[in-house]
Design an enzyme around this catalytic site. Sequence first.
Site, PDB file in Angstrom:
ATOM      1  N   PRO A 177      -5.390   0.371  18.246  1.00 52.10           N
ATOM      2  CA  PRO A 177      -5.078  -0.108  16.896  1.00 52.10           C
ATOM      3  C   PRO A 177      -5.139   0.953  15.805  1.00 52.10           C
ATOM      4  CG  PRO A 177      -7.301  -0.760  17.518  1.00 52.10           C
ATOM      5  CD  PRO A 177      -6.686  -0.143  18.739  1.00 52.10           C
ATOM      6  N   TYR A 189       3.379   6.467   9.928  1.00 51.81           N
ATOM      7  CA  TYR A 189       2.592   5.301   9.541  1.00 51.81           C
ATOM      8  C   TYR A 189       3.464   4.219   8.888  1.00 51.81           C
ATOM      9  CZ  TYR A 189      -1.741   2.858   8.464  1.00 51.81           C
ATOM     10  OH  TYR A 189      -2.757   1.949   8.435  1.00 51.81           O
ATOM     11  N   LYS A 205       0.138   0.008  15.018  1.00 57.69           N
ATOM     12  CA  LYS A 205       1.477  -0.054  15.604  1.00 57.69           C
ATOM     13  C   LYS A 205       1.715  -1.239  16.532  1.00 57.69           C
ATOM     14  CE  LYS A 205       3.026   3.397  13.496  1.00 57.69           C
ATOM     15  NZ  LYS A 205       3.367   2.878  12.183  1.00 57.69           N
ATOM     16  N   HIS A 207       0.844  -1.195   0.000  1.00 58.70           N
ATOM     17  CA  HIS A 207       0.000   0.000   0.000  1.00 58.70           C
ATOM     18  C   HIS A 207       0.880   1.248   0.000  1.00 58.70           C
ATOM     19  CE1 HIS A 207      -4.177  -1.542   0.861  1.00 58.70           C
ATOM     20  NE2 HIS A 207      -3.437  -2.629   0.867  1.00 58.70           N
ATOM     21  N   TYR A 234      -9.629   5.573   6.627  1.00 60.54           N
ATOM     22  CA  TYR A 234      -9.885   5.990   7.998  1.00 60.54           C
ATOM     23  C   TYR A 234     -10.903   7.111   7.933  1.00 60.54           C
ATOM     24  CZ  TYR A 234      -5.715   3.469   9.633  1.00 60.54           C
ATOM     25  OH  TYR A 234      -4.798   2.505   9.947  1.00 60.54           O
TER      26      TYR A 234
END
Length: 389
Positions: A292, A384, A296, A72, A200
């Site tokens: 979550p 990220y 991580k 991704h 998200y």
Amino acid sequence: MRTQVAIIGGGPSGLLLSQLLRTKGIASVVLERRSRDYVLSRIRAGILERGMVGLMRQAGLGERMDKECYVHDGTLIAFDGEEIPIDFKGLTGHSVTVYGQTEVTRDLYDAAEADPGRVLTECDEVMPHDLDSDKPYVTFVKDGQTQRIDCDYVAGCDGFHGISRQMIPAEKRREYEKTYPFGWLGILSETPPVHEELIYATSQRGFALCSMRNENLSRYFVQCPMTEKVEDWSDDRFWDELRRRLPAHHAEAMVTGPSIEKGIAPLRSFVCEPMRWGRLFLCGDAAHIVPPTGAKGLNTAASDIHYLFNALVQFYEEADAEGLERYSETALTRVWKAERFSWWMTTQLHRFPDQTDFDLRIQRAEMEFLRDSEAAQKVLAENYVGLPY
């Protein structure tokens, strides 16, 4: 029985440490309370940072991962119908990899089969002893017989509820914790993902996440109060609520179907300091928990394994204990950065029951700043994909 490193816990952290040590000829034995089948039945997240991907390859286990994973290059942040694309690759030069934690663990167990006795499952009453001496050992019961492993060091990879952290005297241990006033209701469904990247989403109704395992297996979550019960959420109710929290074009494009797994998970942040006491070293959930939201959990455990593995190699190959002496300090520096990012993602994307109008306006201002600032997007992307070890 004698080994160099006794590892308590046969999840991905303990297995990865053992496999990495094997590449350097350092002996280890992993003790797991459950059976292999039980461990592999636990469904967990599957977003791997670049560092975790590198460790799998370093351990000689990259072939299936590289063949079956999804790379991704970015993600979408949605708020109030708007979308903010975060270009990981363009902003940092790095990507993340979607490869289920179950598959990571399966690869590690398969590799361990080449060394009979390196991983012992269904071990009860595991207990480390004399950790503040130069001759620690671990006792356990297997097949009704009490056994003992003498070792140089003990790695506690046995999770939040394991025995390892409790072995650090209470007066030497400090714990930091934050409990969030909501959970994630999640389902797994044999449906194609709604989008090629993770979404998200934050809305007036709360948070939602759209993720995937493969081209026909999707994982979806919605924020809900911890007072909710799974049995009160039919599949239809879940899909309807998820649609309400997504931008309209994604909601309309979503393919729904029966759930094959459903559950509610609490969210919390937790850190134990120090992560070392005597000959004991804590790794992963034994020392820290993250919500979550920032993906991580496994990745922060992987960084612990990286630091401990390299410290052990430094000791056994160079007779230099500096890495072991500094392990807790080094690992905690990165742990707290992961805690900060996970906290930030959680506070910005969720609705809290005690939020004021001012708080809501700050959340919106934060999202607008993220939308309009490449620098802010780069900070998110750097965290990220994973800060360097």
